[in-house]
Design a protein around this motif. Structure first.
Motif, mmCIF file in Angstrom:
data_model
loop_
_atom_site.group_PDB
_atom_site.id
_atom_site.type_symbol
_atom_site.label_atom_id
_atom_site.label_comp_id
_atom_site.label_asym_id
_atom_site.label_seq_id
_atom_site.Cartn_x
_atom_site.Cartn_y
_atom_site.Cartn_z
ATOM 1 N N SER A 96 -2.425 -2.007 -7.028
ATOM 2 C CA SER A 96 -3.014 -0.999 -7.898
ATOM 3 C C SER A 96 -1.871 -0.183 -8.494
ATOM 4 O O SER A 96 -0.704 -0.409 -8.215
ATOM 5 C CB SER A 96 -3.932 -0.084 -7.072
ATOM 6 N N ASP A 97 -2.223 0.805 -9.284
ATOM 7 C CA ASP A 97 -1.205 1.678 -9.840
ATOM 8 C C ASP A 97 -0.942 2.870 -8.935
ATOM 9 O O ASP A 97 -0.316 3.836 -9.350
ATOM 10 C CB ASP A 97 -1.647 2.181 -11.228
ATOM 11 N N GLY A 98 -1.428 2.794 -7.672
ATOM 12 C CA GLY A 98 -1.295 3.914 -6.753
ATOM 13 C C GLY A 98 0.130 4.154 -6.317
ATOM 14 O O GLY A 98 0.959 3.251 -6.281
ATOM 15 N N GLN A 99 0.398 5.394 -5.922
ATOM 16 C CA GLN A 99 1.738 5.791 -5.520
ATOM 17 C C GLN A 99 2.189 5.058 -4.270
ATOM 18 O O GLN A 99 3.359 4.769 -4.091
ATOM 19 C CB GLN A 99 1.773 7.304 -5.273
ATOM 20 N N GLU A 100 1.221 4.741 -3.366
ATOM 21 C CA GLU A 100 1.603 4.108 -2.115
ATOM 22 C C GLU A 100 2.300 2.779 -2.366
ATOM 23 O O GLU A 100 3.332 2.480 -1.805
ATOM 24 C CB GLU A 100 0.374 3.899 -1.247
ATOM 25 N N ALA A 101 1.722 1.955 -3.243
ATOM 26 C CA ALA A 101 2.310 0.650 -3.522
ATOM 27 C C ALA A 101 3.644 0.805 -4.245
ATOM 28 O O ALA A 101 4.598 0.081 -3.982
ATOM 29 C CB ALA A 101 1.352 -0.185 -4.368
ATOM 30 N N ASP A 102 3.733 1.765 -5.151
ATOM 31 C CA ASP A 102 4.980 1.979 -5.888
ATOM 32 C C ASP A 102 6.098 2.400 -4.949
ATOM 33 O O ASP A 102 7.240 1.978 -5.085
ATOM 34 C CB ASP A 102 4.779 3.068 -6.957
ATOM 35 N N ASP A 103 5.787 3.244 -3.967
ATOM 36 C CA ASP A 103 6.801 3.711 -3.031
ATOM 37 C C ASP A 103 7.267 2.593 -2.114
ATOM 38 O O ASP A 103 8.419 2.541 -1.723
ATOM 39 C CB ASP A 103 6.238 4.856 -2.172
ATOM 40 N N ALA A 104 6.355 1.698 -1.754
ATOM 41 C CA ALA A 104 6.689 0.673 -0.785
ATOM 42 C C ALA A 104 7.592 -0.397 -1.363
ATOM 43 O O ALA A 104 8.459 -0.927 -0.684
ATOM 44 C CB ALA A 104 5.408 0.025 -0.246
ATOM 45 N N ALA A 105 7.431 -0.730 -2.637
ATOM 46 C CA ALA A 105 8.146 -1.860 -3.219
ATOM 47 C C ALA A 105 9.668 -1.710 -3.182
ATOM 48 O O ALA A 105 10.368 -2.629 -2.749
ATOM 49 C CB ALA A 105 7.662 -2.091 -4.642
ATOM 50 N N PRO A 106 10.249 -0.568 -3.597
ATOM 51 C CA PRO A 106 11.709 -0.447 -3.542
ATOM 52 C C PRO A 106 12.247 -0.554 -2.126
ATOM 53 O O PRO A 106 13.279 -1.157 -1.886
ATOM 54 C CB PRO A 106 11.961 0.949 -4.135
ATOM 55 N N GLN A 107 11.547 0.045 -1.168
ATOM 56 C CA GLN A 107 11.995 -0.006 0.213
ATOM 57 C C GLN A 107 12.040 -1.448 0.703
ATOM 58 O O GLN A 107 12.993 -1.876 1.343
ATOM 59 C CB GLN A 107 11.049 0.822 1.089
ATOM 60 N N GLN A 108 11.016 -2.222 0.374
ATOM 61 C CA GLN A 108 10.974 -3.611 0.802
ATOM 62 C C GLN A 108 12.108 -4.401 0.163
ATOM 63 O O GLN A 108 12.715 -5.274 0.779
ATOM 64 C CB GLN A 108 9.624 -4.234 0.408
ATOM 65 N N ALA A 109 12.388 -4.110 -1.116
ATOM 66 C CA ALA A 109 13.420 -4.861 -1.818
ATOM 67 C C ALA A 109 14.800 -4.572 -1.248
ATOM 68 O O ALA A 109 15.642 -5.455 -1.129
ATOM 69 C CB ALA A 109 13.377 -4.523 -3.309
ATOM 70 N N GLU A 110 15.070 -3.309 -0.900
ATOM 71 C CA GLU A 110 16.381 -2.930 -0.392
ATOM 72 C C GLU A 110 16.603 -3.438 1.037
ATOM 73 O O GLU A 110 17.709 -3.828 1.407
ATOM 74 C CB GLU A 110 16.516 -1.407 -0.423
ATOM 75 N N ASN A 111 15.579 -3.417 1.832
ATOM 76 C CA ASN A 111 15.703 -3.796 3.237
ATOM 77 C C ASN A 111 14.432 -4.533 3.650
ATOM 78 O O ASN A 111 13.521 -3.942 4.218
ATOM 79 C CB ASN A 111 15.902 -2.546 4.097
ATOM 80 N N PRO A 112 14.331 -5.815 3.340
ATOM 81 C CA PRO A 112 13.089 -6.566 3.572
ATOM 82 C C PRO A 112 12.647 -6.503 5.028
ATOM 83 O O PRO A 112 13.468 -6.492 5.951
ATOM 84 C CB PRO A 112 13.470 -7.993 3.173
ATOM 85 N N VAL A 113 11.328 -6.484 5.211
ATOM 86 C CA VAL A 113 10.760 -6.455 6.551
ATOM 87 C C VAL A 113 10.589 -7.884 7.055
ATOM 88 O O VAL A 113 10.080 -8.752 6.348
ATOM 89 C CB VAL A 113 9.406 -5.732 6.552
ATOM 90 N N LYS A 114 11.043 -8.119 8.290
ATOM 91 C CA LYS A 114 10.930 -9.433 8.900
ATOM 92 C C LYS A 114 10.130 -9.315 10.183
ATOM 93 O O LYS A 114 10.396 -8.456 11.015
ATOM 94 C CB LYS A 114 12.319 -10.004 9.203
ATOM 95 N N TYR A 115 9.140 -10.180 10.343
ATOM 96 C CA TYR A 115 8.339 -10.216 11.546
ATOM 97 C C TYR A 115 8.714 -11.443 12.377
ATOM 98 O O TYR A 115 8.928 -12.527 11.840
ATOM 99 C CB TYR A 115 6.844 -10.293 11.216
ATOM 100 N N SER A 116 8.765 -11.282 13.685
ATOM 101 C CA SER A 116 8.971 -12.402 14.590
ATOM 102 C C SER A 116 8.110 -12.183 15.819
ATOM 103 O O SER A 116 7.645 -11.067 16.082
ATOM 104 C CB SER A 116 10.445 -12.545 14.972
ATOM 105 N N MET A 117 7.883 -13.259 16.578
ATOM 106 C CA MET A 117 6.983 -13.159 17.721
ATOM 107 C C MET A 117 7.367 -14.178 18.776
ATOM 108 O O MET A 117 8.088 -15.146 18.514
ATOM 109 C CB MET A 117 5.544 -13.409 17.282
ATOM 110 N N SER A 118 6.868 -13.948 19.983
ATOM 111 C CA SER A 118 7.014 -14.941 21.044
ATOM 112 C C SER A 118 6.109 -16.126 20.721
ATOM 113 O O SER A 118 5.082 -15.980 20.067
ATOM 114 C CB SER A 118 6.635 -14.327 22.392
ATOM 115 N N PRO A 119 6.491 -17.335 21.168
ATOM 116 C CA PRO A 119 5.725 -18.536 20.804
ATOM 117 C C PRO A 119 4.249 -18.502 21.192
ATOM 118 O O PRO A 119 3.419 -19.090 20.513
ATOM 119 C CB PRO A 119 6.463 -19.654 21.560
#
Length: 378
Positions: A14-37
């Motif tokens: 959407s054009d909401g502020q939440e999504a706009d704020d999240a995108a630069p942060q993700q681009a600068e330092n991408p989030v990686k998920y990992s888990m036990s098998p």
């Protein structure tokens, strides 16, 4: 394999502020998920999902087992997502920056969304409280929401007219005032009644708790209206489970329980050390789900956790450890690396294998419309 369903991972925003704020942060330092098998299989075999909140990133997660056996991560944006409660499998409660929300599952037993999700949680009741720094939440016997109002040092319920209605304050707090004095945070419910709360100190002056982080932490019996345990380090997440009162001693990284409550000689009994600032606790069967965060060293510097990490030759990490209550061993884990370093709360959602929620950062919530059956004769 981990599959993500989210605003930030997908293509629809959407054009909401939440999504706009999240995108630069993700681009600068991408989030990686990992888990036990075995994590996804464990969730699926037990027919549970795990709800997680991260106030730092504004993320609300539902973790479950995907149709291919991998881990399904549904992530949504809610500014300062905090306390979570699950009164039943069709209801979720979530505290956020300035709102308390009640979500309802809109799907029937044989319905799905996107040919994948078996439960879809939509925010149906929203209480606008203003910024109260709300922490843990619960549901009272009469169905009302109760929450820890940290800014005003009390337990409160939402009000139809005002920001909140205070229902209890610690005995050492002299008045209801907009000053975070003791940093009240955790809430243990029992049969719809608030039983215990945690606080970082007994301070009755504004911001006084910051000088008591190392050993000023307390446990309060709400029904008796008295402090029953002192000497903790920034305790969080008290929970009553299987006849024990469990507590996270966050400043030492320990999960443990409290003994001696009956005879007035309460003592914290450490059970297991986890490599992080522990906060967020849930139980299922013989397992405890413990949330871990990376400490903010400018604020938490010098806690015993630092020394414990050095002794273990370990770095703090952000995620969830599933602890076997029989052995103390970590049976499963979920880890988050990158821009997200802090979690707040965890909750088990029973009977849900692939759950999703809707937030206000996408168009999905406007397009998903459901209704009750027609009332004949109305």
């Amino acid at each position: 394999m981990i599959e993500r369903a989210s605003e930030t991972a997908g293509t629809e925003h959407s054009d909401g502020q939440e999504a706009d704020d999240a995108a630069p942060q993700q681009a600068e330092n991408p989030v990686k998920y990992s888990m036990s098998p075995g994590l996804s299989g464990f969730l699926g075999a037990n027919r549970i999902s795990l709800a997680i909140s991260s106030y730092q990133s504004g993320k609300f997660y539902l973790l479950g087992q995907n149709t291919d056996g991998g881990l399904l991560v549904d992530e949504r944006l809610f500014r300062k997502a905090m306390g979570i409660a699950v009164p039943d499998k069709d209801t979720l409660l979530l505290a956020t920056l300035f709102q308390i929300m009640r979500f309802k599952n809109v799907l029937g037993p044989d319905q799905q969304v996107n040919n994948l999700f078996d439960h879809c949680y939509v925010p149906r009741q929203i209480y606008v409280t203003g910024e109260l720094d709300a922490h843990d939440v619960g549901q009272l016997k009469d169905g009302r929401i109760v929450f820890v109002n940290t800014l005003f040092n009390c337990l409160a319920t939402p009000s139809d007219r005002h920001s909140f209605t205070p229902i209890w304050k610690p005995p050492f707090i002299s008045k209801i005032v907009k000053e975070d004095r003791c940093h009240l945070n955790g809430l243990a419910m029992e049969d719809g009644v608030p039983r215990y709360v945690t606080a970082v100190s007994k301070s009755d002056t504004i911001d006084g708790w910051r000088d008591r982080r190392f050993d000023g932490g307390i446990l309060i019996d709400v029904q008796k209206n008295e402090v029953v345990l002192e000497g903790l380090a920034m305790p969080h997440s008290p929970r009553l489970y299987d006849g024990k009162l469990w507590v996270l001693n966050s400043g030492t990284g320990e999960l443990g329980w409290v003994e001696g409550l009956e005879d007035g000689k309460a003592e914290f009994k450490p059970f297991v050390f986890c490599p992080g600032f522990v906060r967020g606790l849930a139980f299922h069967g013989n397992y405890a789900f413990v949330g871990l965060s990376k400490p903010r060293y400018e604020r938490f510097e010098g806690l015993a956790l630092d020394e414990r990490l050095r002794e273990a030759d370990s770095e703090p990490w952000c995620g969830v450890q599933v602890i076997d209550l029989k052995t103390g061993a970590c049976a499963h884990w979920f880890r988050i690396d990158g821009a997200i370093g802090e979690l707040y709360d965890l909750a088990i959602v029973p009977g849900v294998i692939r759950g999703m929620s809707l937030s206000f950062a996408t168009n999905e919530i406007m397009g998903l419309i459901t209704h009750d059956p027609l009332e004949e004769g109305a």
